[in-house]
Design an enzyme around this catalytic site. Structure first.
Site, PDB file in Angstrom:
ATOM      1  CG  ASP A  28       7.005   3.466   8.255  1.00 48.83           C
ATOM      2  OD1 ASP A  28       7.824   3.735   7.368  1.00 48.83           O
ATOM      3  OD2 ASP A  28       6.218   4.310   8.741  1.00 48.83           O
ATOM      4  CB  SER A  29       9.693   1.060   3.548  1.00 46.62           C
ATOM      5  OG  SER A  29      10.905   0.814   4.216  1.00 46.62           O
ATOM      6  CG  ASP A  68      10.128   4.139  10.492  1.00 51.79           C
ATOM      7  OD1 ASP A  68      10.197   5.261  11.033  1.00 51.79           O
ATOM      8  OD2 ASP A  68      10.194   3.957   9.265  1.00 51.79           O
ATOM      9  CE  LYS A 114      12.539   6.770   9.437  1.00 51.19           C
ATOM     10  NZ  LYS A 114      11.153   7.128   9.034  1.00 51.19           N
ATOM     11  CD  GLU A 168       6.493   9.135   8.290  1.00 47.67           C
ATOM     12  OE1 GLU A 168       5.425   9.725   8.033  1.00 47.67           O
ATOM     13  OE2 GLU A 168       6.889   8.134   7.679  1.00 47.67           O
ATOM     14  CD  GLU A 180      10.550   9.605   2.005  1.00 50.43           C
ATOM     15  OE1 GLU A 180      10.551   9.260   3.205  1.00 50.43           O
ATOM     16  OE2 GLU A 180      10.044   8.920   1.100  1.00 50.43           O
TER      17      GLU A 180
HETATM   18  O1  KIV Z   1      10.536   3.320   6.135  1.00 51.80           O
HETATM   19  C1  KIV Z   1      11.474   3.719   5.435  1.00 51.80           C
HETATM   20  O2  KIV Z   1      12.035   2.985   4.607  1.00 51.80           O
HETATM   21  C2  KIV Z   1      11.894   5.107   5.581  1.00 51.80           C
HETATM   22  C3  KIV Z   1      12.997   5.609   4.712  1.00 51.80           C
HETATM   23  C4  KIV Z   1      12.494   5.880   3.358  1.00 51.80           C
HETATM   24  C5  KIV Z   1      13.653   6.786   5.287  1.00 51.80           C
HETATM   25  O3  KIV Z   1      11.344   5.808   6.377  1.00 51.80           O
END
Ligand code: KIV
Length: 255
Positions: A45-46, A84, A114, A116, A183
């Site tokens: 989600d970055s 994510d 993924k 959180e 992280e």
């Molecule tokens: O979204 C992302 O890039 C991440 C990584 C930093 C693990 O969650």
């Protein structure tokens, strides 16, 4: 070409050396990562900042991450693709969690998702795995909680925070997550968690003692006008070299 499996990723824990993983958000970058034989791609989600230009990971929607997951799936023949789950696509209820994770698998082509959080989302993780959806956990600095944490800071520096992160990691393993991203936590804490768990840990900004590492695609390439985070491993300066080429094209046409 054989696709990397969840079991393959789990087996990487027994390697003596660390294993690399990386984010990707589109067809061509997924092709490059695949060709480089990186075993796991995270459609992170970055992308909220790197692709869509938002300030944090909070605004990105299911639709926005789904589009990117589809493109990455078309580009990658070998790497395991993890998508994510965006902020509030899993927190409200188990039903929402399964419905949205199912979309990322069925329509997006991801092999896993993924989420959180730890203890707080244990039941969601358990339900996903029960429904056949593999889960990668993420503890320590959890960027979707940016406001809750009052900014991006190293987590787990005092005993109480460190205990919470250990409890979170253990809860995820108990709920059958196949791996956990750690992280921005102190290296000693990351080492302790890595030695405690039987599933692989994947670190970012958490020192060298994790089983694997993850980096953001744009960070390793220097493909951003913003200052990269301190833990970024930068191998290129794509932003300035692309800018140079585009300027050269402009002047060629104008002359
Ligand atoms: O979204 C992302 O890039 C991440 C990584 C930093 C693990 O969650």
């Amino acid at each position: 070409m054989k696709k990397i499996t969840i079991q393959h990723i789990k087996n990487l824990k027994s390697l003596k050396t660390s294993f690399p993983t990386i984010t990707a958000y589109d067809y061509m970058s997924a092709k490059i990562v695949d060709e480089a034989e990186i075993p796991l791609i995270l459609v992170g989600d970055s992308a909220s900042m790197m692709i869509y230009g938002y300030d944090t990971t909070i605004p990105i929607s299911m639709e926005e991450i789904l589009l990117l997951t589809k493109a990455v799936s078309r580009g990658s023949k070998r790497s395991l693709i993890v998508a994510d789950m965006p902020f509030l696509s899993y927190q409200p209820s188990i039903e929402e969690t399964i419905k949205n994770a199912g979309k990322l698998m069925k329509e997006g082509g991801a092999a896993a998702v993924k989420l959180e959080g730890g203890v707080r989302i244990k039941q969601n993780v358990y339900a996903l795995v029960e429904h056949g959806i593999p889960v990668l956990g993420h503890v320590g600095l959890t960027p979707q909680s940016y406001h809750q944490m009052s900014g991006y800071k190293v987590q787990g520096k005092n005993n109480q925070e460190a205990k919470q992160i250990i409890d979170d990691a253990c809860a995820l393993e108990e709920a059958s997550a196949f791996g956990i991203v750690l992280e921005c936590i102190p290296e000693a804490l990351a080492e302790k968690i890595t030695n405690t768990l039987t599933i692989p840990t994947i670190g970012i900004g958490s020192g060298k003692k994790c089983d694997g590492q993850i980096q953001v695609f744009h960070d390793i390439l220097g493909y951003s006008s913003d200052k990269p985070p301190g833990h970024a491993m930068q191998y290129d300066s794509l932003y300035s070299s692309v800018l140079k080429s585009v300027k050269k094209y402009k002047s060629d046409i104008e002359s």
